[in-house]
Design a protein around this motif. Sequence first.
Motif, PDB file in Angstrom:
ATOM      1  N   LEU A   1       0.844  -1.185   0.000  1.00  0.00           N
ATOM      2  CA  LEU A   1       0.000   0.000   0.000  1.00  0.00           C
ATOM      3  C   LEU A   1       0.887   1.246   0.000  1.00  0.00           C
ATOM      4  N   SER A   2       0.410   2.293  -0.653  1.00  0.00           N
ATOM      5  CA  SER A   2       1.126   3.567  -0.656  1.00  0.00           C
ATOM      6  C   SER A   2       0.194   4.688  -0.253  1.00  0.00           C
ATOM      7  N   CYS A   3       0.747   5.635   0.470  1.00  0.00           N
ATOM      8  CA  CYS A   3       0.005   6.829   0.866  1.00  0.00           C
ATOM      9  C   CYS A   3       0.815   8.031   0.405  1.00  0.00           C
ATOM     10  N   ALA A   4       0.250   8.799  -0.494  1.00  0.00           N
ATOM     11  CA  ALA A   4       0.898  10.018  -0.974  1.00  0.00           C
ATOM     12  C   ALA A   4       0.293  11.201  -0.243  1.00  0.00           C
TER      13      ALA A   4
ATOM     14  N   THR B   1      -8.175  -8.633   6.106  1.00  0.00           N
ATOM     15  CA  THR B   1      -9.148  -7.980   5.238  1.00  0.00           C
ATOM     16  C   THR B   1      -9.728  -6.749   5.933  1.00  0.00           C
ATOM     17  N   ALA B   2      -9.621  -5.603   5.277  1.00  0.00           N
ATOM     18  CA  ALA B   2     -10.078  -4.347   5.873  1.00  0.00           C
ATOM     19  C   ALA B   2      -9.881  -3.211   4.876  1.00  0.00           C
ATOM     20  N   VAL B   3     -10.461  -2.086   5.208  1.00  0.00           N
ATOM     21  CA  VAL B   3     -10.114  -0.848   4.517  1.00  0.00           C
ATOM     22  C   VAL B   3      -8.937  -0.240   5.286  1.00  0.00           C
ATOM     23  N   TYR B   4      -7.877   0.050   4.563  1.00  0.00           N
ATOM     24  CA  TYR B   4      -6.667   0.588   5.174  1.00  0.00           C
ATOM     25  C   TYR B   4      -6.599   2.092   4.937  1.00  0.00           C
ATOM     26  N   TYR B   5      -6.314   2.815   6.012  1.00  0.00           N
ATOM     27  CA  TYR B   5      -6.260   4.278   5.967  1.00  0.00           C
ATOM     28  C   TYR B   5      -4.890   4.764   6.410  1.00  0.00           C
ATOM     29  N   CYS B   6      -4.392   5.779   5.739  1.00  0.00           N
ATOM     30  CA  CYS B   6      -3.185   6.422   6.230  1.00  0.00           C
ATOM     31  C   CYS B   6      -3.575   7.668   7.006  1.00  0.00           C
ATOM     32  N   LYS B   7      -2.735   8.030   7.954  1.00  0.00           N
ATOM     33  CA  LYS B   7      -3.037   9.148   8.834  1.00  0.00           C
ATOM     34  C   LYS B   7      -1.775   9.944   9.123  1.00  0.00           C
ATOM     35  N   ALA B   8      -1.936  11.251   9.185  1.00  0.00           N
ATOM     36  CA  ALA B   8      -0.850  12.150   9.557  1.00  0.00           C
ATOM     37  C   ALA B   8      -1.223  12.846  10.864  1.00  0.00           C
ATOM     38  N   PHE B   9      -0.283  12.886  11.799  1.00  0.00           N
ATOM     39  CA  PHE B   9      -0.477  13.602  13.064  1.00  0.00           C
ATOM     40  C   PHE B   9       0.209  14.964  12.922  1.00  0.00           C
ATOM     41  N   ILE B  10      -0.572  16.017  12.817  1.00  0.00           N
ATOM     42  CA  ILE B  10       0.000  17.339  12.588  1.00  0.00           C
ATOM     43  C   ILE B  10      -0.592  18.316  13.591  1.00  0.00           C
ATOM     44  N   ALA B  11       0.270  18.861  14.458  1.00  0.00           N
ATOM     45  CA  ALA B  11      -0.128  19.910  15.414  1.00  0.00           C
ATOM     46  C   ALA B  11      -1.396  19.530  16.175  1.00  0.00           C
TER      47      ALA B  11
ATOM     48  N   THR C   1       5.715  10.051   0.920  1.00  0.00           N
ATOM     49  CA  THR C   1       5.064   8.805   0.535  1.00  0.00           C
ATOM     50  C   THR C   1       5.346   7.785   1.619  1.00  0.00           C
ATOM     51  N   VAL C   2       4.291   7.184   2.108  1.00  0.00           N
ATOM     52  CA  VAL C   2       4.418   6.196   3.170  1.00  0.00           C
ATOM     53  C   VAL C   2       3.903   4.859   2.635  1.00  0.00           C
ATOM     54  N   ASP C   3       4.747   3.881   2.634  1.00  0.00           N
ATOM     55  CA  ASP C   3       4.385   2.557   2.133  1.00  0.00           C
ATOM     56  C   ASP C   3       4.156   1.576   3.274  1.00  0.00           C
ATOM     57  N   LEU C   4       3.269   0.663   3.032  1.00  0.00           N
ATOM     58  CA  LEU C   4       3.044  -0.443   3.958  1.00  0.00           C
ATOM     59  C   LEU C   4       3.210  -1.731   3.168  1.00  0.00           C
ATOM     60  N   HIS C   5       4.303  -2.419   3.432  1.00  0.00           N
ATOM     61  CA  HIS C   5       4.571  -3.690   2.763  1.00  0.00           C
ATOM     62  C   HIS C   5       3.960  -4.803   3.617  1.00  0.00           C
ATOM     63  N   MET C   6       3.045  -5.535   3.017  1.00  0.00           N
ATOM     64  CA  MET C   6       2.308  -6.557   3.760  1.00  0.00           C
ATOM     65  C   MET C   6       2.632  -7.931   3.195  1.00  0.00           C
ATOM     66  N   ASN C   7       3.145  -8.793   4.016  1.00  0.00           N
ATOM     67  CA  ASN C   7       3.493 -10.156   3.616  1.00  0.00           C
ATOM     68  C   ASN C   7       2.714 -11.158   4.450  1.00  0.00           C
ATOM     69  N   SER C   8       2.696 -12.384   3.972  1.00  0.00           N
ATOM     70  CA  SER C   8       2.015 -13.476   4.695  1.00  0.00           C
ATOM     71  C   SER C   8       0.607 -13.058   5.102  1.00  0.00           C
ATOM     72  N   LEU C   9      -0.112 -12.523   4.173  1.00  0.00           N
ATOM     73  CA  LEU C   9      -1.440 -11.992   4.484  1.00  0.00           C
ATOM     74  C   LEU C   9      -2.406 -13.098   4.884  1.00  0.00           C
ATOM     75  N   LYS C  10      -3.286 -12.731   5.813  1.00  0.00           N
ATOM     76  CA  LYS C  10      -4.275 -13.654   6.352  1.00  0.00           C
ATOM     77  C   LYS C  10      -5.669 -13.101   6.076  1.00  0.00           C
TER      78      LYS C  10
ATOM     79  N   ARG D   1       8.955   5.231   4.638  1.00  0.00           N
ATOM     80  CA  ARG D   1       8.554   6.531   4.115  1.00  0.00           C
ATOM     81  C   ARG D   1       9.673   7.158   3.314  1.00  0.00           C
ATOM     82  N   ASP D   2       9.249   7.993   2.376  1.00  0.00           N
ATOM     83  CA  ASP D   2      10.177   8.741   1.540  1.00  0.00           C
ATOM     84  C   ASP D   2       9.762  10.205   1.611  1.00  0.00           C
ATOM     85  N   ASN D   3      10.582  11.023   2.256  1.00  0.00           N
ATOM     86  CA  ASN D   3      10.261  12.431   2.459  1.00  0.00           C
ATOM     87  C   ASN D   3      10.821  13.300   1.344  1.00  0.00           C
ATOM     88  N   THR D   4      10.018  14.258   0.909  1.00  0.00           N
ATOM     89  CA  THR D   4      10.497  15.315   0.034  1.00  0.00           C
ATOM     90  C   THR D   4      10.136  16.643   0.676  1.00  0.00           C
TER      91      THR D   4
END
Length: 117
Positions: free
Chosen positions: A19-22, A92-102, A79-88, A71-74
């Motif tokens: 998964l990627s989060c831009a 199964t879900a909806v995956y959300y990315c989140k930023a904690f800002i101030a 961009t924040v990636d989530l590499h998922m292996n050995s999935l079960k 993550r790869d910062n510019t």
Amino acid sequence: VQLQASGGGLVQPGGSLRLSCAASGRSFRNVVMAWFRQAPGKEREFVARISWSGSDTEYADSVKGRFTISRDNTKNAVTVDLHMNSLKPEDTAVYYCKAFIAGLDYWGQGTLVTVSS
């Protein structure tokens, strides 16, 4: 601040997915980024998070050893990636990315991961 998640899909048990989060719209220096997920009929839960430098990571026990966050910062994006292996099936879900800002949480729109044979 805009967060766009992608990479979800259907995968068989034991398979892998990335998964990627831009995120864009401001500097993400010193901003912790995270992935959460919400399975059908369940509350949203924490999956993984990563510090700005990438040196500190934390995982939910249920994914430890199987998932890797990176993550790869510019200048004004990340961009924040989530590499998922050995999935079960229970991944199964909806995956959300989140930023904690101030003290505020910024969420992406979510991407669906289905683990099924």
